[in-house]
Scaffold this motif. Structure first.
Motif, PDB file in Angstrom:
ATOM      1  N   GLN A 240      -9.072  -6.428  -3.101  1.00 41.83           N
ATOM      2  CA  GLN A 240      -7.969  -7.027  -3.851  1.00 41.83           C
ATOM      3  C   GLN A 240      -6.636  -6.840  -3.120  1.00 41.83           C
ATOM      4  OE1 GLN A 240      -6.842  -6.966  -8.513  1.00 41.83           O
ATOM      5  NE2 GLN A 240      -6.971  -4.971  -7.572  1.00 41.83           N
ATOM      6  N   PHE A 241      -6.391  -5.636  -2.647  1.00 40.28           N
ATOM      7  CA  PHE A 241      -5.113  -5.359  -2.013  1.00 40.28           C
ATOM      8  C   PHE A 241      -5.013  -5.954  -0.616  1.00 40.28           C
ATOM      9  CE2 PHE A 241      -4.697  -2.307  -5.403  1.00 40.28           C
ATOM     10  CZ  PHE A 241      -3.345  -2.413  -5.694  1.00 40.28           C
ATOM     11  N   SER A 242      -6.091  -5.871   0.155  1.00 40.94           N
ATOM     12  CA  SER A 242      -6.040  -6.471   1.486  1.00 40.94           C
ATOM     13  C   SER A 242      -5.910  -7.984   1.383  1.00 40.94           C
ATOM     14  CB  SER A 242      -7.279  -6.093   2.297  1.00 40.94           C
ATOM     15  OG  SER A 242      -8.464  -6.564   1.673  1.00 40.94           O
ATOM     16  N   GLY A 243      -6.571  -8.560   0.382  1.00 44.97           N
ATOM     17  CA  GLY A 243      -6.468 -10.008   0.183  1.00 44.97           C
ATOM     18  C   GLY A 243      -5.073 -10.437  -0.226  1.00 44.97           C
ATOM     19  N   LEU A 244      -4.447  -9.676  -1.106  1.00 48.03           N
ATOM     20  CA  LEU A 244      -3.093 -10.015  -1.546  1.00 48.03           C
ATOM     21  C   LEU A 244      -2.106  -9.857  -0.396  1.00 48.03           C
ATOM     22  CD1 LEU A 244      -1.181 -10.864  -3.753  1.00 48.03           C
ATOM     23  CD2 LEU A 244      -0.996  -8.472  -4.462  1.00 48.03           C
TER      24      LEU A 244
ATOM     25  N   ALA B 261       0.895  -9.883 -12.868  1.00 48.73           N
ATOM     26  CA  ALA B 261       0.266  -9.859 -14.188  1.00 48.73           C
ATOM     27  C   ALA B 261      -1.252  -9.900 -14.055  1.00 48.73           C
ATOM     28  CB  ALA B 261       0.765 -11.041 -15.030  1.00 48.73           C
ATOM     29  N   LEU B 262      -1.748 -10.747 -13.155  1.00 49.29           N
ATOM     30  CA  LEU B 262      -3.191 -10.835 -12.929  1.00 49.29           C
ATOM     31  C   LEU B 262      -3.721  -9.580 -12.237  1.00 49.29           C
ATOM     32  CD1 LEU B 262      -3.414 -14.548 -11.752  1.00 49.29           C
ATOM     33  CD2 LEU B 262      -4.222 -13.618 -13.926  1.00 49.29           C
ATOM     34  N   MET B 263      -2.923  -9.044 -11.318  1.00 50.68           N
ATOM     35  CA  MET B 263      -3.319  -7.822 -10.626  1.00 50.68           C
ATOM     36  C   MET B 263      -3.485  -6.667 -11.601  1.00 50.68           C
ATOM     37  SD  MET B 263      -3.946  -6.196  -7.741  1.00 50.68           S
ATOM     38  CE  MET B 263      -3.228  -6.996  -6.314  1.00 50.68           C
ATOM     39  N   ARG B 264      -2.560  -6.548 -12.553  1.00 53.27           N
ATOM     40  CA  ARG B 264      -2.654  -5.464 -13.539  1.00 53.27           C
ATOM     41  C   ARG B 264      -3.943  -5.596 -14.352  1.00 53.27           C
ATOM     42  NH1 ARG B 264       2.094  -5.474 -15.283  1.00 53.27           N
ATOM     43  NH2 ARG B 264       2.865  -3.438 -14.605  1.00 53.27           N
TER      44      ARG B 264
ATOM     45  N   LYS C  36       7.075  -4.809  -2.251  1.00 58.46           N
ATOM     46  CA  LYS C  36       6.575  -5.293  -0.963  1.00 58.46           C
ATOM     47  C   LYS C  36       6.658  -4.197   0.095  1.00 58.46           C
ATOM     48  CE  LYS C  36       7.758 -10.145  -1.754  1.00 58.46           C
ATOM     49  NZ  LYS C  36       8.400 -11.358  -1.184  1.00 58.46           N
ATOM     50  N   THR C  37       6.291  -2.986  -0.306  1.00 51.18           N
ATOM     51  CA  THR C  37       6.455  -1.842   0.588  1.00 51.18           C
ATOM     52  C   THR C  37       5.506  -1.877   1.778  1.00 51.18           C
ATOM     53  OG1 THR C  37       4.952  -0.580  -0.836  1.00 51.18           O
ATOM     54  CG2 THR C  37       7.296  -0.324  -1.235  1.00 51.18           C
ATOM     55  N   ASP C  38       4.453  -2.650   1.713  1.00 46.48           N
ATOM     56  CA  ASP C  38       3.434  -2.593   2.771  1.00 46.48           C
ATOM     57  C   ASP C  38       3.371  -3.859   3.618  1.00 46.48           C
ATOM     58  OD1 ASP C  38       2.598  -0.052   2.018  1.00 46.48           O
ATOM     59  OD2 ASP C  38       1.266  -0.851   0.484  1.00 46.48           O
TER      60      ASP C  38
ATOM     61  N   ASP D  81      -3.583  14.105 -14.878  1.00 48.68           N
ATOM     62  CA  ASP D  81      -4.638  14.294 -15.873  1.00 48.68           C
ATOM     63  C   ASP D  81      -5.613  13.126 -15.814  1.00 48.68           C
ATOM     64  OD1 ASP D  81      -5.659  13.716 -18.858  1.00 48.68           O
ATOM     65  OD2 ASP D  81      -5.308  15.864 -18.621  1.00 48.68           O
ATOM     66  N   SER D  82      -6.903  13.439 -15.886  1.00 50.69           N
ATOM     67  CA  SER D  82      -7.930  12.401 -15.738  1.00 50.69           C
ATOM     68  C   SER D  82      -7.808  11.296 -16.774  1.00 50.69           C
ATOM     69  CB  SER D  82      -9.327  13.031 -15.811  1.00 50.69           C
ATOM     70  OG  SER D  82      -9.510  13.710 -17.045  1.00 50.69           O
ATOM     71  N   ASN D  83      -7.307  11.637 -17.964  1.00 50.16           N
ATOM     72  CA  ASN D  83      -7.162  10.624 -19.019  1.00 50.16           C
ATOM     73  C   ASN D  83      -6.032   9.642 -18.726  1.00 50.16           C
ATOM     74  OD1 ASN D  83      -9.252  11.692 -20.676  1.00 50.16           O
ATOM     75  ND2 ASN D  83      -7.843  13.276 -21.419  1.00 50.16           N
ATOM     76  N   GLU D  84      -5.120  10.019 -17.857  1.00 52.10           N
ATOM     77  CA  GLU D  84      -3.968   9.168 -17.546  1.00 52.10           C
ATOM     78  C   GLU D  84      -4.068   8.544 -16.159  1.00 52.10           C
ATOM     79  OE1 GLU D  84      -0.551  11.634 -17.903  1.00 52.10           O
ATOM     80  OE2 GLU D  84      -0.899  12.151 -20.006  1.00 52.10           O
ATOM     81  N   LEU D  85      -5.065   8.955 -15.397  1.00 54.51           N
ATOM     82  CA  LEU D  85      -5.121   8.576 -13.994  1.00 54.51           C
ATOM     83  C   LEU D  85      -5.249   7.073 -13.784  1.00 54.51           C
ATOM     84  CD1 LEU D  85      -5.119   9.394 -11.069  1.00 54.51           C
ATOM     85  CD2 LEU D  85      -7.560   9.917 -11.241  1.00 54.51           C
ATOM     86  N   ALA D  86      -6.088   6.409 -14.544  1.00 55.61           N
ATOM     87  CA  ALA D  86      -6.280   4.962 -14.372  1.00 55.61           C
ATOM     88  C   ALA D  86      -4.956   4.230 -14.567  1.00 55.61           C
ATOM     89  CB  ALA D  86      -7.332   4.443 -15.342  1.00 55.61           C
ATOM     90  N   SER D  87      -4.217   4.606 -15.593  1.00 55.60           N
ATOM     91  CA  SER D  87      -2.931   3.969 -15.858  1.00 55.60           C
ATOM     92  C   SER D  87      -1.932   4.237 -14.741  1.00 55.60           C
ATOM     93  CB  SER D  87      -2.372   4.470 -17.195  1.00 55.60           C
ATOM     94  OG  SER D  87      -1.080   3.939 -17.430  1.00 55.60           O
ATOM     95  N   VAL D  88      -1.890   5.477 -14.267  1.00 54.08           N
ATOM     96  CA  VAL D  88      -0.958   5.841 -13.195  1.00 54.08           C
ATOM     97  C   VAL D  88      -1.305   5.100 -11.905  1.00 54.08           C
ATOM     98  CG1 VAL D  88      -0.176   7.726 -11.709  1.00 54.08           C
ATOM     99  CG2 VAL D  88      -0.402   8.094 -14.172  1.00 54.08           C
ATOM    100  N   MET D  89      -2.587   5.026 -11.565  1.00 54.02           N
ATOM    101  CA  MET D  89      -3.001   4.313 -10.361  1.00 54.02           C
ATOM    102  C   MET D  89      -2.621   2.842 -10.439  1.00 54.02           C
ATOM    103  SD  MET D  89      -6.762   6.029  -9.573  1.00 54.02           S
ATOM    104  CE  MET D  89      -7.108   4.928  -8.180  1.00 54.02           C
ATOM    105  N   THR D  90      -2.811   2.258 -11.610  1.00 56.46           N
ATOM    106  CA  THR D  90      -2.478   0.846 -11.786  1.00 56.46           C
ATOM    107  C   THR D  90      -0.994   0.608 -11.597  1.00 56.46           C
ATOM    108  OG1 THR D  90      -4.320   0.486 -13.312  1.00 56.46           O
ATOM    109  CG2 THR D  90      -2.493  -1.076 -13.420  1.00 56.46           C
ATOM    110  N   GLU D  91      -0.169   1.418 -12.243  1.00 65.52           N
ATOM    111  CA  GLU D  91       1.272   1.202 -12.180  1.00 65.52           C
ATOM    112  C   GLU D  91       1.831   1.481 -10.793  1.00 65.52           C
ATOM    113  OE1 GLU D  91       2.857  -0.430 -14.474  1.00 65.52           O
ATOM    114  OE2 GLU D  91       0.889  -0.474 -15.441  1.00 65.52           O
ATOM    115  N   ARG D  92       1.288   2.451 -10.091  1.00 65.10           N
ATOM    116  CA  ARG D  92       1.757   2.709  -8.724  1.00 65.10           C
ATOM    117  C   ARG D  92       1.375   1.564  -7.801  1.00 65.10           C
ATOM    118  NH1 ARG D  92       1.494   9.145  -7.191  1.00 65.10           N
ATOM    119  NH2 ARG D  92       2.564   9.908  -9.051  1.00 65.10           N
ATOM    120  N   ALA D  93       0.198   1.005  -8.018  1.00 63.14           N
ATOM    121  CA  ALA D  93      -0.224  -0.142  -7.213  1.00 63.14           C
ATOM    122  C   ALA D  93       0.691  -1.332  -7.466  1.00 63.14           C
ATOM    123  CB  ALA D  93      -1.667  -0.506  -7.547  1.00 63.14           C
ATOM    124  N   ILE D  94       1.018  -1.569  -8.730  1.00 65.61           N
ATOM    125  CA  ILE D  94       1.903  -2.680  -9.082  1.00 65.61           C
ATOM    126  C   ILE D  94       3.284  -2.468  -8.476  1.00 65.61           C
ATOM    127  CG2 ILE D  94       3.063  -3.853 -10.993  1.00 65.61           C
ATOM    128  CD1 ILE D  94       0.034  -4.442 -10.684  1.00 65.61           C
ATOM    129  N   GLN D  95       3.772  -1.242  -8.532  1.00 62.60           N
ATOM    130  CA  GLN D  95       5.094  -0.948  -7.981  1.00 62.60           C
ATOM    131  C   GLN D  95       5.148  -1.238  -6.484  1.00 62.60           C
ATOM    132  OE1 GLN D  95       6.327   3.129  -8.458  1.00 62.60           O
ATOM    133  NE2 GLN D  95       8.336   2.790  -7.557  1.00 62.60           N
TER     134      GLN D  95
END
Length: 206
Positions: A166-170, A187-190, A106-108, A87-101
């Motif tokens: 942000q991700f390539s730099g990290l 914490a800063l990434m979130r 260290k999957t990548d 759902d578009s209203n939840e997408l930003a939160s889901v994208m953030t949490e998946r990125a943090i996970q």
């Protein structure tokens, strides 16, 4: 009615398994030895195959790189399809949490090391550069769609590029400093992700 995928034959399964075996071996060789030192013979030895068997599937190292990138694109397509269904209203939160996970696990890391090696090769090999640029454009287009069309934010392309920076730099920092305090960085990434994916007055400052 949604069509069910046609099951692979035994021969197709064996071919797919062999190709994955080669790509996994090549990725490790490229990271450990560098693109130039990782010849087909060394890739074959790591894959526990003969060089002739490798050439049966891939005519060159460039073809192997293209297949590795295509495999990553296929994995990314699955992830983007899942996000597109949120759902578009939840997408930003889901994208953030998946990125943090992904950062927490260290999957990548291996993929990041491989990306660094391939980027270095891009400076010398136009064929590799085209392969990498094609994949990068695909990722950018998908993220821009999610940010601009699904979440409805302005400057979607700029937000996408900032997220990718942000991700390539990290990933770069983790490779150079494996003892980095990830908990503090997360914490800063979130906070940064939330800022990128939140409507604001960014357009007033451009």
């Amino acid at each position: 009615m949604e069509q069910k995928p046609i099951p692979m034959t035994g021969a197709e399964k064996r071919r797919t398994a062999r190709i994955s075996q080669i790509l996994d071996a090549a990725a490790l060789c490229f990271v450990e030895m560098g693109f130039h030192r990782a010849g087909m013979a060394k890739i074959a030895a790591r894959a526990k195959m003969s060089p002739g068997h490798i050439y049966h599937y891939f005519e060159s190292k460039e073809a192997i790189i293209a297949a590795i990138v295509d495999r990553e694109s296929a994995k990314a397509a699955e992830r983007f399809a899942e996000l597109d269904a949120v759902d578009s209203n939840e997408l930003a939160s889901v994208m953030t949490e998946r990125a943090i996970q992904s950062i927490e696990e260290k999957t990548d890391i291996l993929q990041s090391a491989l990306n660094m090696e391939m980027l270095a090769e891009c400076q010398r090999n136009p064929e590799i550069a085209c392969i990498i640029q094609r994949h990068d454009k695909y990722i950018r287009d998908q993220l821009t769609h999610l940010i601009g069309n699904k979440i409805g934010l302005d400057l979607a392309e700029a937000r996408t590029d900032m997220m990718m920076v942000q991700f390539s730099g990290l990933a770069n920092r983790l490779l150079r400093n494996p003892d980095m305090d990830l908990s503090s960085m997360i914490a800063l990434m979130r906070q940064t992700m939330q800022s990128i994916l939140t409507p604001d007055t960014i357009g007033d400052h451009v």
